[in-house]
Design a protein around this motif. Structure first.
Motif, PDB file in Angstrom:
ATOM      1  N   HIS A 558      44.105 -14.316  39.768  1.00 38.29           N
ATOM      2  CA  HIS A 558      44.858 -14.781  38.596  1.00 38.29           C
ATOM      3  C   HIS A 558      46.136 -15.515  38.963  1.00 38.29           C
ATOM      4  CE1 HIS A 558      42.408 -11.481  36.833  1.00 38.29           C
ATOM      5  NE2 HIS A 558      42.261 -12.374  35.866  1.00 38.29           N
ATOM      6  N   THR A 559      46.537 -15.434  40.237  1.00 40.43           N
ATOM      7  CA  THR A 559      47.774 -16.110  40.632  1.00 40.43           C
ATOM      8  C   THR A 559      47.519 -16.883  41.914  1.00 40.43           C
ATOM      9  OG1 THR A 559      48.592 -14.269  41.991  1.00 40.43           O
ATOM     10  CG2 THR A 559      49.122 -14.232  39.621  1.00 40.43           C
ATOM     11  N   ILE A 560      48.410 -17.825  42.169  1.00 42.78           N
ATOM     12  CA  ILE A 560      48.280 -18.630  43.390  1.00 42.78           C
ATOM     13  C   ILE A 560      48.535 -17.767  44.615  1.00 42.78           C
ATOM     14  CG2 ILE A 560      50.704 -19.380  43.422  1.00 42.78           C
ATOM     15  CD1 ILE A 560      49.566 -22.185  44.192  1.00 42.78           C
ATOM     16  N   GLU A 561      49.348 -16.673  44.467  1.00 45.80           N
ATOM     17  CA  GLU A 561      49.599 -15.780  45.608  1.00 45.80           C
ATOM     18  C   GLU A 561      48.313 -15.070  46.017  1.00 45.80           C
ATOM     19  OE1 GLU A 561      53.330 -16.669  43.604  1.00 45.80           O
ATOM     20  OE2 GLU A 561      51.428 -15.848  42.892  1.00 45.80           O
ATOM     21  N   GLU A 562      47.518 -14.676  45.027  1.00 45.46           N
ATOM     22  CA  GLU A 562      46.266 -13.962  45.345  1.00 45.46           C
ATOM     23  C   GLU A 562      45.294 -14.868  46.096  1.00 45.46           C
ATOM     24  OE1 GLU A 562      44.814 -12.559  41.657  1.00 45.46           O
ATOM     25  OE2 GLU A 562      46.274 -10.939  41.471  1.00 45.46           O
ATOM     26  N   ILE A 563      45.144 -16.131  45.685  1.00 48.58           N
ATOM     27  CA  ILE A 563      44.212 -17.026  46.369  1.00 48.58           C
ATOM     28  C   ILE A 563      44.721 -17.371  47.764  1.00 48.58           C
ATOM     29  CG2 ILE A 563      45.217 -19.129  45.375  1.00 48.58           C
ATOM     30  CD1 ILE A 563      41.508 -18.419  46.218  1.00 48.58           C
ATOM     31  N   GLU A 564      46.047 -17.491  47.897  1.00 50.24           N
ATOM     32  CA  GLU A 564      46.594 -17.753  49.230  1.00 50.24           C
ATOM     33  C   GLU A 564      46.347 -16.563  50.161  1.00 50.24           C
ATOM     34  OE1 GLU A 564      50.625 -18.752  48.462  1.00 50.24           O
ATOM     35  OE2 GLU A 564      50.191 -20.869  47.980  1.00 50.24           O
ATOM     36  N   GLY A 565      46.367 -15.343  49.589  1.00 49.46           N
ATOM     37  CA  GLY A 565      46.030 -14.164  50.396  1.00 49.46           C
ATOM     38  C   GLY A 565      44.588 -14.217  50.880  1.00 49.46           C
ATOM     39  N   LEU A 566      43.657 -14.627  50.006  1.00 52.35           N
ATOM     40  CA  LEU A 566      42.242 -14.746  50.410  1.00 52.35           C
ATOM     41  C   LEU A 566      42.064 -15.831  51.470  1.00 52.35           C
ATOM     42  CD1 LEU A 566      40.378 -14.417  46.989  1.00 52.35           C
ATOM     43  CD2 LEU A 566      40.549 -12.722  48.821  1.00 52.35           C
ATOM     44  N   ILE A 567      42.768 -16.953  51.296  1.00 49.76           N
ATOM     45  CA  ILE A 567      42.671 -18.034  52.289  1.00 49.76           C
ATOM     46  C   ILE A 567      43.183 -17.554  53.643  1.00 49.76           C
ATOM     47  CG2 ILE A 567      43.614 -20.298  52.908  1.00 49.76           C
ATOM     48  CD1 ILE A 567      43.564 -21.003  49.924  1.00 49.76           C
ATOM     49  N   SER A 642      43.147 -24.943  43.976  1.00 46.82           N
ATOM     50  CA  SER A 642      43.476 -26.056  43.072  1.00 46.82           C
ATOM     51  C   SER A 642      43.561 -25.561  41.629  1.00 46.82           C
ATOM     52  CB  SER A 642      42.419 -27.144  43.193  1.00 46.82           C
ATOM     53  OG  SER A 642      42.665 -28.177  42.257  1.00 46.82           O
ATOM     54  N   LYS A 643      42.628 -24.679  41.230  1.00 51.72           N
ATOM     55  CA  LYS A 643      42.645 -24.142  39.875  1.00 51.72           C
ATOM     56  C   LYS A 643      43.924 -23.352  39.617  1.00 51.72           C
ATOM     57  CE  LYS A 643      40.315 -20.750  36.943  1.00 51.72           C
ATOM     58  NZ  LYS A 643      39.226 -19.745  36.862  1.00 51.72           N
ATOM     59  N   GLN A 644      44.335 -22.528  40.587  1.00 53.03           N
ATOM     60  CA  GLN A 644      45.550 -21.731  40.400  1.00 53.03           C
ATOM     61  C   GLN A 644      46.799 -22.606  40.381  1.00 53.03           C
ATOM     62  OE1 GLN A 644      45.723 -18.648  39.486  1.00 53.03           O
ATOM     63  NE2 GLN A 644      43.475 -18.524  39.556  1.00 53.03           N
ATOM     64  N   GLN A 645      46.772 -23.708  41.158  1.00 50.34           N
ATOM     65  CA  GLN A 645      47.897 -24.646  41.099  1.00 50.34           C
ATOM     66  C   GLN A 645      47.973 -25.298  39.714  1.00 50.34           C
ATOM     67  OE1 GLN A 645      46.979 -27.175  44.410  1.00 50.34           O
ATOM     68  NE2 GLN A 645      48.169 -25.949  45.890  1.00 50.34           N
ATOM     69  N   SER A 646      46.782 -25.633  39.151  1.00 52.21           N
ATOM     70  CA  SER A 646      46.748 -26.191  37.792  1.00 52.21           C
ATOM     71  C   SER A 646      47.279 -25.168  36.780  1.00 52.21           C
ATOM     72  CB  SER A 646      45.325 -26.599  37.421  1.00 52.21           C
ATOM     73  OG  SER A 646      45.248 -26.997  36.073  1.00 52.21           O
ATOM     74  N   ASN A 647      46.869 -23.894  36.948  1.00 51.55           N
ATOM     75  CA  ASN A 647      47.362 -22.840  36.048  1.00 51.55           C
ATOM     76  C   ASN A 647      48.882 -22.698  36.143  1.00 51.55           C
ATOM     77  OD1 ASN A 647      44.752 -22.418  35.327  1.00 51.55           O
ATOM     78  ND2 ASN A 647      44.529 -20.437  36.339  1.00 51.55           N
ATOM     79  N   GLU A 648      49.403 -22.812  37.355  1.00 51.59           N
ATOM     80  CA  GLU A 648      50.847 -22.704  37.535  1.00 51.59           C
ATOM     81  C   GLU A 648      51.563 -23.858  36.829  1.00 51.59           C
ATOM     82  OE1 GLU A 648      54.418 -20.966  38.983  1.00 51.59           O
ATOM     83  OE2 GLU A 648      52.361 -20.246  38.671  1.00 51.59           O
ATOM     84  N   HIS A 649      50.927 -25.042  36.887  1.00 51.18           N
ATOM     85  CA  HIS A 649      51.493 -26.195  36.168  1.00 51.18           C
ATOM     86  C   HIS A 649      51.529 -25.928  34.662  1.00 51.18           C
ATOM     87  CE1 HIS A 649      52.294 -30.278  34.857  1.00 51.18           C
ATOM     88  NE2 HIS A 649      51.188 -30.250  34.125  1.00 51.18           N
ATOM     89  N   LEU A 650      50.436 -25.325  34.135  1.00 52.82           N
ATOM     90  CA  LEU A 650      50.393 -25.005  32.708  1.00 52.82           C
ATOM     91  C   LEU A 650      51.478 -23.990  32.348  1.00 52.82           C
ATOM     92  CD1 LEU A 650      46.545 -24.740  32.040  1.00 52.82           C
ATOM     93  CD2 LEU A 650      48.083 -26.588  31.362  1.00 52.82           C
ATOM     94  N   ARG A 651      51.671 -23.006  33.235  1.00 50.77           N
ATOM     95  CA  ARG A 651      52.728 -22.019  32.973  1.00 50.77           C
ATOM     96  C   ARG A 651      54.107 -22.691  32.886  1.00 50.77           C
ATOM     97  NH1 ARG A 651      49.781 -19.006  37.007  1.00 50.77           N
ATOM     98  NH2 ARG A 651      48.772 -17.149  36.112  1.00 50.77           N
TER      99      ARG A 651
END
Length: 911
Positions: A558-567, A642-651
């Protein structure tokens, strides 16, 4: 009873009830001194004298005939004073002193003096008129005396718009003839020469008697004769002038015209009273009809709003979860439509309902009517309670929907993960029970047995490695149960089957091991090289299977931090691939070494490695699969990033707009509060200022629409939190609704003040003084005064409410008026209502009853026919439908009770 003896005639009479009655004194003497200063040389224009003789004679006879007599010669028939005294008794309705019976000159002078003394007692100054001149037959003095009587008893009491006498009679004529062409009444001489003014007066009151449109301005004699004949025949006004005399005189005699016109005034005075009474009643009824329409509108609007609330609350309280994300997302979309489309109009309706209720109560209060009490269950408080229940039901509904969507998303993810792991495990266990049940060791050689033991050890190692996967499957199934997954039954069934099979494999493994160990002593040959391969290949194979499983594992963030952790974790996994490749090459080298030794020593190997089923081809195939899955995993993680970055932009986009709109709404709320306290200029200026302010607020609406669009994008992207702002869409919506409601209520308060001011006749200066006094003592700017503040305000306005017994009693009386609910606070509207009642008058039930009594001809009841004759059709039918039958002793068929109807208009307090 007094006897009056005239020449050749004897008669008796009592006081007449048909005269005009005696009026008070007043300034009549001053008027007479200006208006009727008779020429000292006793000269009178012959034409005027002729007109006065005829007019005054006719006027006197119109009254004397009530006593059964008349005069023929005005300067002869009043000489003995008898008919003069009789005339005064008839027109005044009072008794004069007893006349003297003698016929000597002294007796006549005494009788005339008694008449002149009576005239003087009515406040009239007699200018140069003495009894001797009347007894001697002085025509000028006799005419002057009669004119004095006419002025006092026929003209003086005429009053129109606070004017009196001649001016009042002239204004009345101008009012009545204003709508008629070719008529312009400016005086009592030239304006009446063409006869049209006389005809217009008759037509205005009795249109059926005159065909006004057929009269010609160039035919004055015909016009005058027509008016005089109609007046004599139908109105009981004797002919007092000759048309030819009026037309033939350059300027008709003003006193003769005034005398004649006054007869028309008195003839129509009854109709005038009826018209005035009818106008008052029409005004009262119009107010009542308008109020009833407002009450009906309130009841209808309240019913509609309460019905909508009643239907909506169960929908908002329905928290039954759905089985799929799609169904829950549809419920979320329905809720968004409700907040965006369906609720805003209802917010406006609720605000308008409160405004209508306040306006209605103000109008009722201003018209001295009882307050409006809505039907049971439809009070403003009932609607507010219903609205509170609606918002309580609404509260948390959106959060519940989002939590349910999260739960279902989590469930779908876990269910897919369960199916994937279960499928892998079931594929691995396929055929294992049959293998463990083989009895091949019974016919095997020692070397074969050794191989079977090693193979079984490898299987046990593999079995142990799969224990973790079985535990993961069971844990996922348990979590699905705890989260109330809709297909838990099938999940539990499959999980139970896997666990049961796992237990069976364990039992079979143990049994086969015992069988192999039993015959192990008989086995000596073991291929150490194959065993080493098998031992290293099995865990490496299991590692590759786990790696493939992890590379294909589904993920949800749900956050860009979580996806960066997976990467980061994936990059760490990729860093271990070189070591794994070296392990693979080492395992393959063992297999090649076994083949080399067999070939070197001419040993024929019997098929595949007896200790394991993991062949080099399998290892290479799975390694190639791992190599293929790594870039796919890279791509999936980059897409999610990319999706989480887009979500962050929306926030950030939503937060940027919300951090502008939220403070703007708060600022406007504070400004409205300040404006409502610091109102300057006239009430109209304040109202216009507030309406312009309201338009500026409404013009800001596109900013909220933009925010709604951004909020919808966030919800569609399933974004559940935003650390960049403290404002939620819910906070913004509530603030906006409160802002619109507050400005509307403030405007309505000013409109009600204007309504109060205009209805009560309060000047702008008074209203400003009231506002200034109220604001001065409203120290906390709360819009209300406490008892002590209110007392100080009253003292500043001149009220005696000091701290003594009388002052305290007066203050308690005022508080009971302005604060009937004993809340301890006095609002500005209550203060204005009190001040308006203190300084102005309103119609009362007694006034309306008096008006109805005029229309009814002094009866205690009125008939439907009379109402239809005197009132406009709609208001006449309004009264007839609501008046109860009259029950008095003098009742007649169809009699209606106008008294109870009038008191009901003003409530029981006026009874």
């Amino acid at each position: 009873m007094v006897d009056y003896h005239a020449a050749n005639q004897s008669y008796q009479y009592g006081p007449s009830s048909g005269g005009n009655g005696a009026g008070g004194g007043g300034s009549m003497g001053d008027y007479m001194a200006q208006e009727d200063d008779w020429d000292r040389d006793l000269l009178l224009d012959p034409a005027w004298e002729k007109q006065q003789r005829k007019t005054f004679t006719a006027w006197c006879n119109s009254h004397l005939r009530k006593a059964g007599t008349q005069i023929e010669n005005i300067d002869e028939d009043f000489r003995d004073g008898l008919k003069l005294m009789l005339l005064l008794e008839v027109i005044s309705g009072e008794r004069l002193p007893k006349p003297e019976r003698g016929k000597m000159r002294v007796h006549k002078i005494n009788n005339v003096n008694k008449a002149l003394d009576f005239i003087a007692s009515k406040g009239v100054k007699l200018v140069s008129i003495g009894a001797e001149e009347i007894v001697d037959g002085n025509a000028k003095m006799t005419l002057g005396m009669i004119w004095t009587i006419i002025l006092r008893f026929a003209i003086q009491d005429i009053s129109v718009e606070e004017t009196s006498a001649k001016e009042g009679l002239l204004l009345w004529c101008q009012r009545k003839t204003a709508p008629y062409k070719n008529v312009n009444v400016q005086n009592f001489h030239i304006s009446w020469k063409d006869g049209l003014a006389f005809n217009a007066l008759i037509h205005r009151h009795r249109p059926e008697l005159i065909e006004y449109d057929k009269l010609r301005k160039d035919d004055p004699v015909t016009n005058l004769n027509n008016a005089f004949e109609v007046a004599e025949k139908y109105l009981d006004i004797p002919k007092m002038l000759d048309a030819e005399d009026i037309v033939g005189t350059l300027r008709p005699d003003e006193k003769a015209i005034m005398t004649y016109v006054s007869c028309f005034y008195h003839a129509f005075s009854g109709a005038q009273k009826a018209e005035t009474a009818a106008n008052r009643i029409c005004k009262v009824l119009a107010v009542n009809q308008e109020n009833e329409h407002l009450m009906e509108d309130y009841e209808r609007l309240a019913s509609d709003l309460l019905e909508w609330i009643r239907r909506t609350i169960p929908w908002l309280e329905d928290r039954v979860p759905q089985k799929t994300i799609q169904e829950m997302q549809q419920k979320l979309e329905d809720f968004r439509d409700y907040r965006r489309v369906h609720k805003p109009p209802k917010v406006q309706e609720k605000c308008q309902l409160e405004i209508n209720f306040n306006t209605l109560q103000t109008k009722l209060r201003l018209s001295n009517r009882p307050a409006f009490m809505p039907s049971e269950g439809k009070m403003v408080s009932d609607i507010n309670n219903g609205w509170q229940h609606l918002e309580q039901a609404e509260k948390g509904y959106e959060e519940w929907l989002l939590n349910e969507i999260r739960r279902l998303e989590r469930l779908d993810h876990l269910a897919e993960k369960f199916r994937q792991k279960a499928s892998i495990h079931e594929a691995w266990t396929d055929g294992k029970e049959a293998m463990l049940k083989q009895r091949d060791y019974e016919t095997a050689t020692l070397s074969d047995i050794k191989a079977l033991i090693r193979k079984h050890e490898a299987f046990e190692s593999d079995l142990a490695a799969h224990q973790d996967r079985v535990e993961q499957i069971a844990a996922i199934a348990q979590e699905l149960n705890e989260l109330d997954y809709y297909d838990s039954h099938n999940v539990n069934t499959r999980c139970q089957k896997i666990c049961d099979q796992w237990d069976a494999l364990g039992s079979l493994t143990h049994s086969r091991r015992e069988a192999l160990e039993k015959t192990e002593k008989q086995l000596e040959t073991i291929d150490q090289l194959h065993l080493e391969y098998a031992k290293r290949a099995a865990p490496f194979n299991n590692w590759m299977e786990s790696a493939m499983e992890d590379l294909q594992d589904m993920f949800i963030v749900h956050t860009i931090e979580e996806i960066e952790g997976l990467i980061s974790a994936h990059d760490q996994f990729k860093s271990t691939l070189p070591d794994a490749d070296r392990e693979r090459e080492a395992i393959l080298a063992i297999h090649k070494e076994a083949q080399r030794i067999a070939e070197s020593n001419h040993i024929k190997l019997s098929g595949s490695n007896p200790y394991t089923t993991v062949t080099p081809q399998i290892i290479n195939s799975k390694w190639e699969k791992v190599q293929q899955l790594v870039p796919k995993r890279d791509h999936a993680l980059l897409e999610e990033q990319s999706k989480q970055q887009s979500n962050e932009h929306l926030r950030r986009q939503f937060a940027s707009q919300a951090n502008i709109v939220g403070p703007w709404i708060q600022t406007k709320m504070e400004e409205i509060g300040r404006i409502s306290i610091e109102m300057n200029g006239t009430l109209e200026d304040q109202l216009n200022h507030l309406k312009r302010y309201e338009r500026s607020i409404v013009d800001y609406k596109p900013n909220l629409d933009l925010l709604e669009q951004q909020h919808q994008l966030i919800q569609e992207a399933l974004i559940f939190d935003n650390k960049h702002t403290n404002y939620t869409m819910e906070h913004i919506r509530v603030g906006w609704e409160q802002l619109l409601t507050t400005i509307a209520r403030t405007i309505n308060e000013v409109e009600n003040q204007i309504l109060t001011r205009d209805a009560k006749g309060i000047s702008q200066e008074q209203m400003q003084e009231f506002r200034a006094s109220f604001n001065h003592f409203d120290k906390d700017h709360g819009g209300a005064l406490g008892p002590e503040e209110f007392k100080a305000c009253l003292i500043s306005l001149g009220y005696d409410v000091e701290n003594d017994r009388q002052g305290d009693a007066e203050f308690n009386r005022i508080m009971s008026v302005v604060d009937p609910n004993h809340s301890g606070l006095v609002t500005f509207q209550a203060f204005i209502d009190f001040m308006s009642r203190e300084t102005t008058d309103t119609d009362t039930a007694d006034q309306v009853i008096a008006s109805f009594k005029v229309l009814a001809g002094d009866k205690n009841f009125i008939t439907a026919e009379e109402l239809r004759r005197e009132l406009p059709p709609d208001q006449a039918e309004y009264c007839i439908a609501r008046m109860a039958p009259y029950q008095g002793p003098d009742a007649v068929p169809g009699a209606l009770d106008y008294k109870s109807f009038s008191t009901a208009l003003y409530g029981e307090s006026d009874l």
